[in-house]
Scaffold this active site. Structure first.
Site, PDB file in Angstrom:
ATOM      1  N   LYS A   8     -46.153  37.358  25.997  1.00  0.00           N
ATOM      2  CA  LYS A   8     -45.205  38.388  25.705  1.00  0.00           C
ATOM      3  C   LYS A   8     -46.048  39.427  25.440  1.00  0.00           C
ATOM      4  O   LYS A   8     -46.859  39.589  24.387  1.00  0.00           O
ATOM      5  CB  LYS A   8     -44.426  37.822  24.353  1.00  0.00           C
ATOM      6  CG  LYS A   8     -43.662  36.647  24.787  1.00  0.00           C
ATOM      7  CD  LYS A   8     -42.914  36.416  23.375  1.00  0.00           C
ATOM      8  CE  LYS A   8     -41.948  37.318  22.812  1.00  0.00           C
ATOM      9  NZ  LYS A   8     -41.161  36.773  21.881  1.00  0.00           N
TER      10      LYS A   8
HETATM   11  C1  E4P Z   1     -37.701  36.710  20.989  1.00  0.00           C
HETATM   12  O1  E4P Z   1     -38.691  35.833  21.422  1.00  0.00           O
HETATM   13  C2  E4P Z   1     -37.881  37.892  19.710  1.00  0.00           C
HETATM   14  O2  E4P Z   1     -39.129  37.920  19.282  1.00  0.00           O
HETATM   15  C3  E4P Z   1     -36.748  37.347  18.635  1.00  0.00           C
HETATM   16  O3  E4P Z   1     -35.741  36.683  19.470  1.00  0.00           O
HETATM   17  C4  E4P Z   1     -36.539  38.261  17.697  1.00  0.00           C
HETATM   18  O4  E4P Z   1     -35.499  37.711  16.863  1.00  0.00           O
HETATM   19  P1  E4P Z   1     -35.419  38.625  15.260  1.00  0.00           P
HETATM   20  O5  E4P Z   1     -34.712  39.810  15.728  1.00  0.00           O
HETATM   21  O6  E4P Z   1     -34.158  37.559  14.770  1.00  0.00           O
HETATM   22  O7  E4P Z   1     -36.495  38.563  14.563  1.00  0.00           O
END
Ligand code: E4P
Length: 226
Positions: free
Chosen positions: A86
């Site tokens: 990522k």
């Molecule tokens: C995906 O991998 C994102 O990092 C994640 O869904 C972020 O979610 P949040 O906004 O609930 O922290």
């Protein structure tokens, strides 16, 4: 629809993988920090639960392309199986995506709040683009609309990228992005469980069992009946 689980909690992953048709696990530095254990060992433990073919998404921390590329190569060496790195959609992140694409490393562009961020990441070579639905909603934006535009862009330009809609706080948000054809979602374990909840489903099952047991006896299954 490709379902993924947004957590690094091993018990939650075991439970959800046993029950649901999941294709991967996504993490970010916040999710990993909650487990308070070694980063690589957490990823290896997740891998041993989900298997080599299931996708595992892990995020880099570096701010420069050079740092991100080094972290990505390191992760690829340490964690076997289907791994997606990522990369946040900063200018340095886009540069890192271009470099990693040439190295054959799979990429999920992350921290996406606008359709243009997603489009540029797709063209740079991202395999997935992850718009943050609830975080967009929280700044008075429309997370579902952003997912819709990104999905359309991918179709219009015939790109290989898939949308990985992320950051959900309720089942309705997941439902809305499903309706507009998002390719995949990553959902935390609590919302994953809630996606199947309905009081009338429970009521119906209770009623079926009550009627059945009134004739065939308490606790009897089909296999108990001659
Ligand atoms: C995906 O991998 C994102 O990092 C994640 O869904 C972020 O979610 P949040 O906004 O609930 O922290």
């Amino acid at each position: 629809m490709i379902y993924m689980l947004d957590t690094a909690n091993l018990e939650a992953i075991k439970k959800a993988y046993d029950l649901y048709p999941l294709s991967g696990v996504t993490t970010n530095p916040t999710i990993i920090s909650k487990e308070n254990n070694g980063f690589i060992s957490i990823l290896k433990d997740i891998r041993s639960i989900i298997g080599e073919d299931s996708m595992l998404h892990a995020q880099v921390l570096g701010k420069t392309a050079d740092e991100m590329v080094k972290e990505a190569v390191y992760l690829k060496e340490k964690v076997e199986g289907s791994l997606y790195i990522k990369i946040p959609v900063t200018p340095e992140g886009i540069k890192a995506i271009k470099i990693l694409k040439k190295e054959g490393i799979k990429i999920t562009a992350t921290a996406i709040f606008t359709a243009q961020q997603a489009l540029m990441a797709s063209i740079a070579g991202a395999d997935f683009v992850a718009p943050y639905v609830n975080r967009i909603d929280n700044i008075s934006g429309n997370g579902v609309e952003v997912v819709k535009i990104i999905t359309n862009q991918i179709n219009i330009y015939n790109l290989d990228t898939k949308v990985l809609a992320a950051s959900f706080k309720n089942v309705q948000q997941v439902h809305e992005v499903s309706k507009i054809g998002a390719h995949s979602v990553t959902v935390n374990p609590e919302i994953m469980d809630k996606m199947l909840e309905h009081p009338l489903t429970d009521w119906s099952i209770d009623q079926f069992i009550k009627d059945w047991e009134s004739i065939y006896g308490e606790g009897k299954l089909i296999t108990d009946i001659k």
